[in-house]
Design a protein around this motif. Structure first.
Motif, PDB file in Angstrom:
ATOM      1  N   ALA A   1       0.451  -1.547   0.385  1.00 11.27           N
ATOM      2  CA  ALA A   1       0.319   0.359  -0.121  1.00 11.27           C
ATOM      3  C   ALA A   1       0.598   0.992   0.108  1.00 11.27           C
ATOM      4  CB  ALA A   1      -0.845  -0.021   0.808  1.00 11.27           C
ATOM      5  N   ALA A   2       1.934   1.641   0.983  1.00 14.68           N
ATOM      6  CA  ALA A   2       3.621   2.193   0.813  1.00 14.68           C
ATOM      7  C   ALA A   2       2.774   2.433  -0.982  1.00 14.68           C
ATOM      8  CB  ALA A   2       3.885   2.210   1.776  1.00 14.68           C
ATOM      9  N   LYS A   3       3.201   1.842  -1.799  1.00 16.37           N
ATOM     10  CA  LYS A   3       3.967   1.776  -3.056  1.00 16.37           C
ATOM     11  C   LYS A   3       3.214   1.385  -4.445  1.00 16.37           C
ATOM     12  CE  LYS A   3       8.329  -0.748  -3.572  1.00 16.37           C
ATOM     13  NZ  LYS A   3       9.274  -1.414  -3.385  1.00 16.37           N
TER      14      LYS A   3
ATOM     15  N   ARG B   1       3.722   9.671  12.338  1.00 12.73           N
ATOM     16  CA  ARG B   1       3.309   8.280  12.621  1.00 12.73           C
ATOM     17  C   ARG B   1       2.260   7.791  13.967  1.00 12.73           C
ATOM     18  NH1 ARG B   1       7.797   4.150  14.149  1.00 12.73           N
ATOM     19  NH2 ARG B   1       9.272   4.923  12.534  1.00 12.73           N
ATOM     20  N   PHE B   2       1.457   9.024  14.674  1.00 12.63           N
ATOM     21  CA  PHE B   2       0.585   9.165  15.097  1.00 12.63           C
ATOM     22  C   PHE B   2      -0.559   8.928  14.827  1.00 12.63           C
ATOM     23  CE2 PHE B   2      -2.171  11.288  18.311  1.00 12.63           C
ATOM     24  CZ  PHE B   2      -2.391   9.939  19.675  1.00 12.63           C
ATOM     25  N   THR B   3      -0.634   9.341  13.124  1.00 13.40           N
ATOM     26  CA  THR B   3      -2.093   9.633  12.724  1.00 13.40           C
ATOM     27  C   THR B   3      -2.188   8.036  11.976  1.00 13.40           C
ATOM     28  OG1 THR B   3      -2.048  11.998  12.426  1.00 13.40           O
ATOM     29  CG2 THR B   3      -3.241  10.464  10.794  1.00 13.40           C
ATOM     30  N   ILE B   4      -1.365   7.398  11.831  1.00 15.37           N
ATOM     31  CA  ILE B   4      -0.609   6.101  11.876  1.00 15.37           C
ATOM     32  C   ILE B   4      -1.714   4.938  12.560  1.00 15.37           C
ATOM     33  CG2 ILE B   4       0.434   4.218  10.554  1.00 15.37           C
ATOM     34  CD1 ILE B   4       2.269   6.268   8.600  1.00 15.37           C
ATOM     35  N   LEU B   5      -0.831   5.346  13.426  1.00 19.40           N
ATOM     36  CA  LEU B   5      -0.390   4.466  14.570  1.00 19.40           C
ATOM     37  C   LEU B   5      -2.661   4.500  15.389  1.00 19.40           C
ATOM     38  CD1 LEU B   5      -0.588   3.192  16.548  1.00 19.40           C
ATOM     39  CD2 LEU B   5       0.043   4.827  18.512  1.00 19.40           C
ATOM     40  N   LEU B   6      -3.601   5.896  15.036  1.00 20.02           N
ATOM     41  CA  LEU B   6      -4.647   6.102  15.289  1.00 20.02           C
ATOM     42  C   LEU B   6      -5.423   5.318  14.374  1.00 20.02           C
ATOM     43  CD1 LEU B   6      -5.144   9.941  17.190  1.00 20.02           C
ATOM     44  CD2 LEU B   6      -5.115   7.495  18.059  1.00 20.02           C
ATOM     45  N   SER B   7      -5.477   5.913  13.297  1.00 20.15           N
ATOM     46  CA  SER B   7      -6.245   4.695  11.640  1.00 20.15           C
ATOM     47  C   SER B   7      -5.932   4.068  11.739  1.00 20.15           C
ATOM     48  CB  SER B   7      -5.359   5.458  10.433  1.00 20.15           C
ATOM     49  OG  SER B   7      -4.155   5.121  10.273  1.00 20.15           O
ATOM     50  N   GLY B   8      -4.371   2.713  11.763  1.00 24.86           N
ATOM     51  CA  GLY B   8      -4.816   1.627  12.178  1.00 24.86           C
ATOM     52  C   GLY B   8      -5.464   0.894  13.281  1.00 24.86           C
ATOM     53  N   THR B   9      -5.640   1.775  14.221  1.00 22.13           N
ATOM     54  CA  THR B   9      -6.022   1.443  15.240  1.00 22.13           C
ATOM     55  C   THR B   9      -7.713   1.422  15.443  1.00 22.13           C
ATOM     56  OG1 THR B   9      -4.328   1.961  16.945  1.00 22.13           O
ATOM     57  CG2 THR B   9      -6.897   2.284  17.849  1.00 22.13           C
ATOM     58  N   PHE B  10      -8.075   2.114  14.107  1.00 23.63           N
ATOM     59  CA  PHE B  10      -9.480   2.424  14.187  1.00 23.63           C
ATOM     60  C   PHE B  10      -9.733   1.713  13.427  1.00 23.63           C
ATOM     61  CE2 PHE B  10     -12.794   3.783  11.458  1.00 23.63           C
ATOM     62  CZ  PHE B  10     -14.654   4.104  12.119  1.00 23.63           C
ATOM     63  N   VAL B  11      -9.194   0.562  12.457  1.00 20.27           N
ATOM     64  CA  VAL B  11      -9.549  -0.387  11.128  1.00 20.27           C
ATOM     65  C   VAL B  11      -9.574  -2.023  11.927  1.00 20.27           C
ATOM     66  CG1 VAL B  11      -9.241  -1.212   8.972  1.00 20.27           C
ATOM     67  CG2 VAL B  11      -8.509   0.915   9.442  1.00 20.27           C
TER      68      VAL B  11
ATOM     69  N   ALA C   1      -2.450  -2.121   5.098  1.00 23.61           N
ATOM     70  CA  ALA C   1      -3.557  -1.484   4.249  1.00 23.61           C
ATOM     71  C   ALA C   1      -3.747   0.077   4.195  1.00 23.61           C
ATOM     72  CB  ALA C   1      -4.410  -1.818   2.654  1.00 23.61           C
ATOM     73  N   VAL C   2      -4.286  -0.119   5.143  1.00 22.93           N
ATOM     74  CA  VAL C   2      -4.560   1.653   5.977  1.00 22.93           C
ATOM     75  C   VAL C   2      -3.514   2.280   6.195  1.00 22.93           C
ATOM     76  CG1 VAL C   2      -5.820   3.010   7.331  1.00 22.93           C
ATOM     77  CG2 VAL C   2      -7.270   1.134   5.715  1.00 22.93           C
ATOM     78  N   MET C   3      -2.484   1.680   6.885  1.00 26.52           N
ATOM     79  CA  MET C   3      -1.244   1.997   7.799  1.00 26.52           C
ATOM     80  C   MET C   3      -0.672   2.578   6.477  1.00 26.52           C
ATOM     81  SD  MET C   3      -1.193  -0.120  10.862  1.00 26.52           S
ATOM     82  CE  MET C   3       0.837   0.250  11.493  1.00 26.52           C
ATOM     83  N   GLY C   4      -0.427   1.374   5.522  1.00 24.18           N
ATOM     84  CA  GLY C   4       0.762   2.503   3.747  1.00 24.18           C
ATOM     85  C   GLY C   4      -0.067   2.569   3.300  1.00 24.18           C
ATOM     86  N   TYR C   5      -0.960   2.929   3.416  1.00 29.79           N
ATOM     87  CA  TYR C   5      -1.811   4.269   2.676  1.00 29.79           C
ATOM     88  C   TYR C   5      -1.212   6.109   2.985  1.00 29.79           C
ATOM     89  CZ  TYR C   5      -5.337   7.858   0.888  1.00 29.79           C
ATOM     90  OH  TYR C   5      -6.292   8.186   0.397  1.00 29.79           O
ATOM     91  N   PHE C   6      -1.321   5.385   4.646  1.00 28.22           N
ATOM     92  CA  PHE C   6      -0.787   7.208   5.668  1.00 28.22           C
ATOM     93  C   PHE C   6       0.266   7.009   4.947  1.00 28.22           C
ATOM     94  CE2 PHE C   6      -5.735   6.413   6.798  1.00 28.22           C
ATOM     95  CZ  PHE C   6      -5.559   7.474   7.003  1.00 28.22           C
ATOM     96  N   ILE C   7       1.149   5.875   4.854  1.00 25.86           N
ATOM     97  CA  ILE C   7       2.963   6.096   5.072  1.00 25.86           C
ATOM     98  C   ILE C   7       2.735   6.897   3.444  1.00 25.86           C
ATOM     99  CG2 ILE C   7       5.019   5.002   4.486  1.00 25.86           C
ATOM    100  CD1 ILE C   7       4.207   2.695   6.962  1.00 25.86           C
ATOM    101  N   ARG C   8       1.586   6.552   2.642  1.00 21.62           N
ATOM    102  CA  ARG C   8       2.273   6.944   0.919  1.00 21.62           C
ATOM    103  C   ARG C   8       1.707   8.349   1.591  1.00 21.62           C
ATOM    104  NH1 ARG C   8      -1.472   6.273  -3.033  1.00 21.62           N
ATOM    105  NH2 ARG C   8       0.378   6.909  -5.332  1.00 21.62           N
ATOM    106  N   LEU C   9       1.173   9.012   2.059  1.00 18.99           N
ATOM    107  CA  LEU C   9       0.748  10.163   2.033  1.00 18.99           C
ATOM    108  C   LEU C   9       1.510  10.899   2.962  1.00 18.99           C
ATOM    109  CD1 LEU C   9      -3.175  10.148   2.530  1.00 18.99           C
ATOM    110  CD2 LEU C   9      -1.725  10.691   0.174  1.00 18.99           C
TER     111      LEU C   9
END
Length: 314
Positions: A46-48, A97-107, A85-93
């Motif tokens: 997802a990051a690529k 890291r905190f946003t990635i952590l929260l989004s991953g936690t939610f999913v 996939a969501v974590m990789g998507y936010f890495i791509r954006l």
């Protein structure tokens, strides 16, 4: 050429996913550790790649999980696949890291809720409920034995405390889901991000723990929940009671987290060794009264911005 490259990368990562899933399913002890690595292929892909291709990758992984495992392995693949996939998507954006952590936690939390609900509705299996019932039966058996060695009054008191504890656990299932999702995704980040660097994927570095500050609005939510619980006085067993209890525990956890970050901040400013702060954290989990003190410290820090006042003095 690009499509061939993507297809090759996807096939390799799917193969890695299949191996990780097989180990998780059929190698009990090692599988518990490998579980945290299942999301890595999804994060890498997802990051690529863009969202549409990543969605195809996730769907392909679900079919693959049916082949290498069974229908019961699909929820595992879905939970870790969509989270990765969501974590990789936010890495791509290039999100923090905190946003990635929260989004991953939610999913991941959403997946837990869906899986738990589906197991009850479709298969009539309530794993948590059955576990609590087993604990209750075990305690009843133990109580009968204890009556022969101790006073009936003490045994009855212990049984009542245990029953109240089980009732609280049932009520706090949503909170347990939230905390479990948070820590699982946090561990996934710890194991996956070093691997990303080896594949040329850069993610924003973590802020130092002492620099983490939670939104001030959380304090108002916390005060609001306290006021509602005081004036509404909901009856135990109602949805309002369960909602208030769960929100209270989650917000208390966040206040403790805020208090811990301030503790590390203060020690750093004073030049005190981090080892002392870490020792205090460990002791606080052993002796719960210290957690309440740290939680109060977190509330004060959010309300009065102690760090800003300290920096101004400097």
């Amino acid at each position: 050429m690009i499509n061939v490259k993507r297809l090759t990368e996807g096939a390799v990562l799917l193969a890695v996913f299949a191996v990780l899933l097989l180990i998780t399913l059929y190698v009990p002890l090692l599988g518990m550790i490998i579980t945290f690595f299942i999301g890595v292929p999804f994060i890498l892909f997802a990051a690529k790649n863009d969202g549409k291709i990543t969605l195809v990758f996730v769907i392909a992984s679900l079919f693959l999980s049916l082949i290498v495992g069974s229908i019961m392995s699909v929820p595992l693949a879905l939970a870790y696949g969509t989270t990765g996939a969501v974590m990789g998507y936010f890495i791509r954006l290039n999100k923090s890291r905190f946003t990635i952590l929260l989004s991953g936690t939610f999913v991941f939390l959403l997946n837990l809720i869906i899986i738990y609900t589906a197991s009850i509705v479709l298969f009539k299996i309530d794993m948590i409920g059955e576990m609590i019932d087993m604990m209750q039966e075990s305690m009843n058996t133990s109580a009968e034995l204890l009556k022969n060695f101790g006073s009936a009054e003490e045994t009855e008191r212990a049984m009542n405390q245990f029953k109240e504890g089980l009732k609280l656990v049932k009520t706090l299932i949503p909170t347990l889901f939230v905390i479990a999702s948070f820590f699982i995704v946090f561990i996934i980040q710890l194991v996956s991000f070093p691997m990303l660097k080896r594949f040329g994927i850069q993610a924003e570095k973590w802020k130092s723990f002492k620099d983490i500050r939670l939104p001030k609005s959380l304090l108002w939510y916390f005060l609001g929940i306290l006021l509602v619980s005081m004036f509404a006085n909901p009856e135990e067993g109602t949805y309002l009671f369960a909602a208030i209890v769960n929100l209270t525990y989650i917000l208390q956890f966040l206040m403790v987290l805020q208090g811990l970050t301030f503790l590390f901040y203060y020690f750093d400013k004073k030049g005190i060794s981090k080892a002392i702060a870490i020792t205090i954290v460990i002791v606080s989990f052993i002796i719960p009264i210290f957690l309440y003190i740290i939680g109060i410290l977190g509330i004060i820090d959010l309300g009065f911005d102690l760090r800003k006042g300290y920096d101004r003095k400097k």
